[in-house]
Design an enzyme around this catalytic site. Structure first.
Site, PDB file in Angstrom:
ATOM      1  N   PRO A 165       1.030  -1.158  -0.156  1.00 17.33           N
ATOM      2  CA  PRO A 165       0.192  -0.279   0.137  1.00 17.33           C
ATOM      3  C   PRO A 165       0.598   1.553   0.160  1.00 17.33           C
ATOM      4  CG  PRO A 165       0.384  -1.091   1.966  1.00 17.33           C
ATOM      5  CD  PRO A 165       0.840  -2.111   1.364  1.00 17.33           C
ATOM      6  N   CYS A 166       1.401   1.284  -1.030  1.00 16.08           N
ATOM      7  CA  CYS A 166       2.580   2.663  -0.951  1.00 16.08           C
ATOM      8  C   CYS A 166       1.434   3.994  -0.877  1.00 16.08           C
ATOM      9  CB  CYS A 166       2.967   2.536  -2.669  1.00 16.08           C
ATOM     10  SG  CYS A 166       2.035   2.575  -3.892  1.00 16.08           S
TER      11      CYS A 166
END
Length: 118
Positions: free
Chosen positions: A73-74
Site C-alpha cells: 500500500p504505497c
C-alpha cells in the site's frame, strides 16, 4: 472493524513474486506492506527503518515503481510533514488522499469529520 482486520491479514498472506525485484526495493516494500490500515509513514521514516537516513528519495523512487499495489500500500507513504506527494497512480496526490480517507473511514477513524468523497 473485524472485517478490516481479516482483510488486512489476507493481504499479508498474499505471496509476491519478487524474484525480479532488487533487494533495496524488496526491503522498502516489506516495510510498506506492514503499515496498518489507517496509518502512514513518510519516505524518510522508511529510510530510517532501513538504516539509511538519507535515502528518502530512493524510497520514493522504489514506491513509484511498486508493481504490487494495493498489496503493497504505497498510498500510505507520505512526504515530509505529511504531504501527499509522489503518487504515480491516476489522479496523483488527490487519489492518494481519497484512498487514505476511505481507509480511515473503514477503520472507524474520522467518521464524524468526513464528508462524501466523490
Amino acid at each position: 472493524m473485524a472485517g478490516e482486520c481479516a482483510e488486512a491479514a489476507e493481504l499479508q498472506a498474499v505471496h509476491l513474486d519478487e524474484s525480479d525485484i532488487p533487494e533495496f526495493k524488496r526491503q522498502v516494500y516489506a516495510i510498506t506492506r506492514r503499515i496498518p490500515v489507517g496509518h502512514t509513514l513518510s519516505y524518510g521514516d522508511i529510510a530510517q527503518r532501513l538504516g539509511l537516513a538519507g535515502a528518502a528519495r530512493a524510497v520514493g523512487q522504489a514506491e513509484g515503481s511498486n508493481p504490487f499495489a494495493p498489496i503493497v500500500p504505497c498510498h500510505r507513504v507520505l512526504g515530509a510533514g505529511g504531504k501527499p506527494v509522489g503518487f504515480s497512480a491516476h489522479g496523483g496526490a488527490d487519489t492518494k488522499l481519497k484512498l487514505l480517507a476511505i481507509e480511515a473511514r473503514a477503520s472507524g477513524q474520522l467518521a464524524a469529520e468526513q464528508g462524501d468523497l466523490f
